[in-house]
Design a protein around this motif. Structure first.
Motif, PDB file in Angstrom:
ATOM      1  N   THR A   1      -4.886   1.253  -3.118  1.00  0.00           N
ATOM      2  CA  THR A   1      -5.014   0.880  -1.701  1.00  0.00           C
ATOM      3  C   THR A   1      -4.661  -0.563  -1.372  1.00  0.00           C
ATOM      4  O   THR A   1      -5.067  -1.075  -0.359  1.00  0.00           O
ATOM      5  CB  THR A   1      -6.435   1.170  -1.169  1.00  0.00           C
TER       6      THR A   1
ATOM      7  N   GLN B   1      -8.470   2.382   4.825  1.00  0.00           N
ATOM      8  CA  GLN B   1      -8.570   1.153   4.038  1.00  0.00           C
ATOM      9  C   GLN B   1      -7.234   0.418   4.006  1.00  0.00           C
ATOM     10  O   GLN B   1      -7.176  -0.807   4.153  1.00  0.00           O
ATOM     11  CB  GLN B   1      -9.025   1.461   2.616  1.00  0.00           C
TER      12      GLN B   1
ATOM     13  N   ASP C   1      -6.697  -1.193   7.420  1.00  0.00           N
ATOM     14  CA  ASP C   1      -7.585  -2.352   7.604  1.00  0.00           C
ATOM     15  C   ASP C   1      -7.072  -3.570   6.839  1.00  0.00           C
ATOM     16  O   ASP C   1      -7.027  -4.689   7.377  1.00  0.00           O
ATOM     17  CB  ASP C   1      -9.002  -2.011   7.125  1.00  0.00           C
TER      18      ASP C   1
ATOM     19  N   HIS D   1     -14.972  -1.612   3.202  1.00  0.00           N
ATOM     20  CA  HIS D   1     -14.799  -0.698   2.078  1.00  0.00           C
ATOM     21  C   HIS D   1     -15.369  -1.275   0.776  1.00  0.00           C
ATOM     22  O   HIS D   1     -15.652  -2.467   0.686  1.00  0.00           O
ATOM     23  CB  HIS D   1     -13.312  -0.390   1.907  1.00  0.00           C
TER      24      HIS D   1
ATOM     25  N   ASN E   1     -14.767  -5.258   9.476  1.00  0.00           N
ATOM     26  CA  ASN E   1     -13.639  -5.965   8.877  1.00  0.00           C
ATOM     27  C   ASN E   1     -13.378  -7.230   9.692  1.00  0.00           C
ATOM     28  O   ASN E   1     -13.365  -7.182  10.924  1.00  0.00           O
ATOM     29  CB  ASN E   1     -12.378  -5.097   8.904  1.00  0.00           C
TER      30      ASN E   1
END
Length: 346
Positions: free
Chosen positions: A67, A141, A144, A172, A197
């Protein structure tokens, strides 16, 4: 303010960048996505459906299962990649004013219905908070991290300095390559499992005059961005965007009202209302797409009926036979025979 018709869409600039990254990664073709055709992506006024872009993200995440693909995409995205939005950040009087304006005009790059941005100031830090849609966790994720990295790379380009954020918060869990993420952000002050975030800049970094600032340029570019948004049009109608999301759900075997509503950044109740406004229903659309996929598989493949049944969401071959007879007025084997007898295209 952007037109409400732009909800559920993103700019061609953003889509073009991510499709290029996907192509470079060699993750395959994007079938059944007409708004990602080359001629569409070449039109700066085209608005691409968010479900199509989510499909691109899904391909990209597969190439980087840990990710970090979000921030890595930006390594090949210099200023100008995202059109006028990029220049909103690099040409304002100060980074504070430029970032604030870029947040207000996030529709110039992203989906105004899915991307939620808030600016916060406490006298010591300037913070941008970000949240996105409720898609698959890997995609969320990646998006973000892409968004936080986007603000950092543009802040560095605007100031001409290697700005280091005072801290970063991420909702996350730490990825396996958390050390690489710290190197990308330039700081170890990254807090995972956070309530939101965010990326925070020091007050002195955001209030220093930008080296490329020109009096009045920020207002001129903001006006231009508003004109571009007013002239932009979604490539697909809303119902086509819904069908794109439904097709993707079929391909992943995740067909449910909730899943497709998440892909469209709306609640299941809102999705049902929008379908009714378009003269159709959830059940009717699922049935129509099952019919379309079944007919294609019967006519173009030799897959056994039990395999086709699984692909289109039926429990067994018997249920599929009943559905085909209802749709076509004949048995599946007769549909295949008629396809075999059809003349070949010249």
């Amino acid at each position: 303010m952007p037109s409400p018709n732009l909800g559920g869409t993103v700019s061609a600039h953003l889509a073009r960048s991510l499709v290029s990254a996907m192509t470079a990664a060699g993750t395959g073709r994007l079938a059944r996505l007409p708004d990602l055709a080359v001629e569409v992506l070449g039109n700066d006024l085209a608005r691409i459906s968010t479900p199509s872009l989510v499909t691109v993200w899904e391909h990209l995440v597969l190439t980087e299962p840990r990710t970090l693909i979000g921030p890595l995409v930006l390594e090949d995205a210099p200023i100008g990649t995202f059109g006028v939005w990029d220049y909103l950040i690099t040409t304002g009087p100060t980074l504070r004013q430029s970032l604030t304006q870029a947040v207000d005009l996030i529709a110039a790059i992203g989906d105004p219905a899915a991307e939620k941005l808030i600016v916060e100031e406490d006298g010591r830090h300037f913070t941008v908070r970000h949240a996105t849609g409720t898609w698959g966790p890997d995609v969320v994720q990646a998006v973000d991290l892409f968004a936080l990295s986007l603000f950092l790379t543009r802040a560095r380009a605007a100031t001409g300095r290697h700005i280091v954020p005072s801290h970063v918060t991420i909702t996350h869990r730490p990825p396996p390559r958390a050390r690489q993420l710290a190197e990308l952000f330039g700081t170890d002050r990254i807090h995972f499992d956070a309530p939101y975030n965010s990326i925070a800049f020091r007050e002195d970094d955001v209030r220093t005059p930008l080296p490329k600032a020109q009096p009045g340029m920020d207002r001129l570019l903001a006006h231009h961005a508003e004109l571009v948004l007013a002239a932009s049009r979604p490539v697909l109608r809303w119902l086509d965007r819904f069908r794109t999301a439904l097709t993707a759900a079929f391909q992943e075997d995740t067909v449910s009202l909730e899943n497709v509503a998440h892909r469209l950044a709306m609640s299941p109740r809102t999705l049902q209302r929008r379908l009714a406004e378009n003269g159709t229903t959830w059940r009717g659309q699922v049935e129509a797409l099952r019919h379309e996929h079944t007919s294609e598989l019967l006519r173009t493949t030799d897959l056994p009926l039990r395999s086709i049944a699984g692909r289109v969401g039926y429990s067994d071959a018997r249920a599929l036979r009943r559905a085909v007879r209802r749709w076509e007025g004949q048995a599946p084997r007769e549909v295949r025979r008629s396809a075999d007898r059809a003349p070949s295209a010249p």
